[in-house]
Design an enzyme around this catalytic site. Structure first.
Site, PDB file in Angstrom:
ATOM      1  N   TYR A  85       7.060   3.937  -2.763  1.00 52.97           N
ATOM      2  CA  TYR A  85       7.445   4.202  -4.137  1.00 52.97           C
ATOM      3  C   TYR A  85       7.851   2.952  -4.906  1.00 52.97           C
ATOM      4  O   TYR A  85       8.477   2.036  -4.367  1.00 52.97           O
ATOM      5  CB  TYR A  85       8.593   5.216  -4.176  1.00 52.97           C
ATOM      6  CG  TYR A  85       8.204   6.578  -3.662  1.00 52.97           C
ATOM      7  CD1 TYR A  85       6.903   7.042  -3.808  1.00 52.97           C
ATOM      8  CD2 TYR A  85       9.128   7.404  -3.034  1.00 52.97           C
ATOM      9  CE1 TYR A  85       6.539   8.286  -3.340  1.00 52.97           C
ATOM     10  CE2 TYR A  85       8.773   8.655  -2.565  1.00 52.97           C
ATOM     11  CZ  TYR A  85       7.477   9.083  -2.719  1.00 52.97           C
ATOM     12  OH  TYR A  85       7.115  10.320  -2.253  1.00 52.97           O
ATOM     13  N   HIS A  86       7.468   2.959  -6.174  1.00 54.05           N
ATOM     14  CA  HIS A  86       7.899   1.960  -7.147  1.00 54.05           C
ATOM     15  C   HIS A  86       8.408   2.711  -8.381  1.00 54.05           C
ATOM     16  O   HIS A  86       8.507   3.950  -8.373  1.00 54.05           O
ATOM     17  CB  HIS A  86       6.762   0.993  -7.488  1.00 54.05           C
ATOM     18  CG  HIS A  86       5.474   1.666  -7.879  1.00 54.05           C
ATOM     19  ND1 HIS A  86       5.353   2.459  -9.001  1.00 54.05           N
ATOM     20  CD2 HIS A  86       4.240   1.664  -7.294  1.00 54.05           C
ATOM     21  CE1 HIS A  86       4.115   2.905  -9.099  1.00 54.05           C
ATOM     22  NE2 HIS A  86       3.414   2.446  -8.077  1.00 54.05           N
ATOM     23  N   GLY A 142       7.112   3.450 -11.106  1.00 54.01           N
ATOM     24  CA  GLY A 142       6.193   4.442 -11.655  1.00 54.01           C
ATOM     25  C   GLY A 142       6.364   5.795 -10.984  1.00 54.01           C
ATOM     26  O   GLY A 142       6.415   6.836 -11.651  1.00 54.01           O
ATOM     27  N   HIS A 143       6.436   5.792  -9.656  1.00 51.80           N
ATOM     28  CA  HIS A 143       6.699   7.045  -8.941  1.00 51.80           C
ATOM     29  C   HIS A 143       8.048   7.636  -9.350  1.00 51.80           C
ATOM     30  O   HIS A 143       8.182   8.852  -9.510  1.00 51.80           O
ATOM     31  CB  HIS A 143       6.712   6.799  -7.431  1.00 51.80           C
ATOM     32  CG  HIS A 143       5.418   6.346  -6.852  1.00 51.80           C
ATOM     33  ND1 HIS A 143       5.203   5.063  -6.422  1.00 51.80           N
ATOM     34  CD2 HIS A 143       4.252   7.006  -6.637  1.00 51.80           C
ATOM     35  CE1 HIS A 143       3.983   4.954  -5.946  1.00 51.80           C
ATOM     36  NE2 HIS A 143       3.373   6.113  -6.070  1.00 51.80           N
ATOM     37  N   GLN A 196      -9.431  10.818   0.772  1.00 51.85           N
ATOM     38  CA  GLN A 196      -9.778  10.092  -0.450  1.00 51.85           C
ATOM     39  C   GLN A 196     -10.039   8.612  -0.198  1.00 51.85           C
ATOM     40  O   GLN A 196     -10.235   7.851  -1.138  1.00 51.85           O
ATOM     41  CB  GLN A 196      -8.707  10.287  -1.519  1.00 51.85           C
ATOM     42  CG  GLN A 196      -7.354   9.682  -1.219  1.00 51.85           C
ATOM     43  CD  GLN A 196      -6.293  10.170  -2.191  1.00 51.85           C
ATOM     44  OE1 GLN A 196      -5.904  11.343  -2.164  1.00 51.85           O
ATOM     45  NE2 GLN A 196      -5.820   9.297  -3.067  1.00 51.85           N
ATOM     46  N   GLN A 221      -0.666   8.136 -16.008  1.00 54.12           N
ATOM     47  CA  GLN A 221      -1.785   7.756 -16.870  1.00 54.12           C
ATOM     48  C   GLN A 221      -2.600   6.606 -16.280  1.00 54.12           C
ATOM     49  O   GLN A 221      -3.775   6.457 -16.615  1.00 54.12           O
ATOM     50  CB  GLN A 221      -1.257   7.367 -18.254  1.00 54.12           C
ATOM     51  CG  GLN A 221      -2.342   7.032 -19.266  1.00 54.12           C
ATOM     52  CD  GLN A 221      -1.779   6.784 -20.654  1.00 54.12           C
ATOM     53  OE1 GLN A 221      -0.905   7.507 -21.105  1.00 54.12           O
ATOM     54  NE2 GLN A 221      -2.256   5.745 -21.325  1.00 54.12           N
ATOM     55  N   SER A 261       1.692  -0.647  -9.036  1.00 54.63           N
ATOM     56  CA  SER A 261       0.827  -0.036  -8.031  1.00 54.63           C
ATOM     57  C   SER A 261       1.357  -0.395  -6.660  1.00 54.63           C
ATOM     58  O   SER A 261       1.828  -1.524  -6.448  1.00 54.63           O
ATOM     59  CB  SER A 261      -0.617  -0.534  -8.179  1.00 54.63           C
ATOM     60  OG  SER A 261      -1.403  -0.145  -7.063  1.00 54.63           O
TER      61      SER A 261
END
Length: 282
Positions: free
Chosen positions: A33-34, A36-37, A61, A148, A185
């Site tokens: 996690y960063h 963004g998460h 994936q 996004q 990311s």
């Protein structure tokens, strides 16, 4: 916070929550996690009585030769972060509990998965759709939150939800960035210091294209060339995977930017594959 490791455990608890009248928000993740998460979790916490976070590095994936084995992992840290954002449960299954050895059922949205990231990762979105549908069914989520930065992913999931009449609402959160504009990311840890220093030019070139479009430049070819010129000068360590302009919902390529338009790209830098996008016109 409860920790579930099997689909049966998660499904049973979510059924109990619904029976008690509680609605459920889901934040699907692959971990490491960063900020963004954390934004996705914080938003999810506001949307429903119960927050479920899934942490699953989904093998379906990843294609041959991709970074499944090397993908960064830190389950202990991630669990603590999810708990700090008020998650009621974190779902951390083993691959074998999600995919039997003879697994043969896949979910696809071929028209939207064909271009952009799908060009170089032809089975990626099949794996994404399949695991996300599994998570929707197991959690019985009323709402799910995506980012996004993965624009194509959230567009495909929205179409899957629409086409299959799934009773879940999709919310998309803005991309969270470093101070210099680089999209956060988990794969940014792959960047060398030299690559990290150049990587913000991905965003800067997209902003340049947005400015040109808003000033009246309408040719997708000319906008694309403007970005490539900047990258040739300022991003010499980058190797282009794709750079394209599409309709934000259909993901159909556009020749002229006269209405809603999204510029999206993927750039390889060393071991990292970095994606980003920008709305030229909304």
């Amino acid at each position: 916070m409860q920790i579930f490791t099997t689909p049966q455990q998660l499904a049973a608890q979510c059924r109990a929550w619904h029976a008690a009248g509680d609605d459920i928000a889901l934040v699907p993740t692959m971990g490491y996690y960063h900020a963004g998460h954390e934004d996705l979790m914080a938003h999810g916490r506001t949307l429903a009585k119960r927050l479920v976070v899934s942490l699953f590095v989904n093998p379906a994936q990843f294609g041959p030769g991709e970074d499944l084995a090397a993908y960064p992992r830190d389950a202990e840290r991630d669990t603590a972060i999810a708990a700090s954002h008020g998650a009621d449960a974190i779902f951390m299954p083993e691959p074998g509990s999600m995919y039997e050895a003879d697994h043969a059922t896949w979910v696809e949205v071929p028209d939207l998965a064909r271009g952009l990231c799908g060009q170089s990762r032809p089975t990626h979105f099949r794996g994404v759709c399949t695991v996300v549908l599994k998570l929707f069914m197991l959690s019985a989520a009323d709402v799910a939150v995506f980012g996004q930065k993965d624009w194509q992913q959230q567009a495909i999931i929205k179409r899957m939800v629409r086409d299959l009449n799934l009773p879940v609402r999709i919310e998309t959160r803005p991309t969270v960035r470093e101070a210099d504009g680089l999209a956060l990311s988990s794969r940014n840890v792959y960047l060398s210091p030299e690559e990290r220093a150049q990587a913000p030019q991905i965003r800067q070139a997209l902003l340049h294209a947005q400015k040109l479009a808003q000033e009246g430049a309408g040719s997708a070819t000319l906008l694309r060339e403007a970005v490539l010129r900047r990258w040739a000068e300022l991003l010499p360590l980058g190797r282009l995977d794709y750079l394209t302009i599409v309709h934000p919902e259909s993901l159909e390529p556009l020749d002229e930017v006269v209405g809603p338009a999204l510029m999206a790209c993927a750039v390889r830098m060393g071991k990292a594959r970095l994606i980003d996008n920008i709305l030229l016109h909304s």
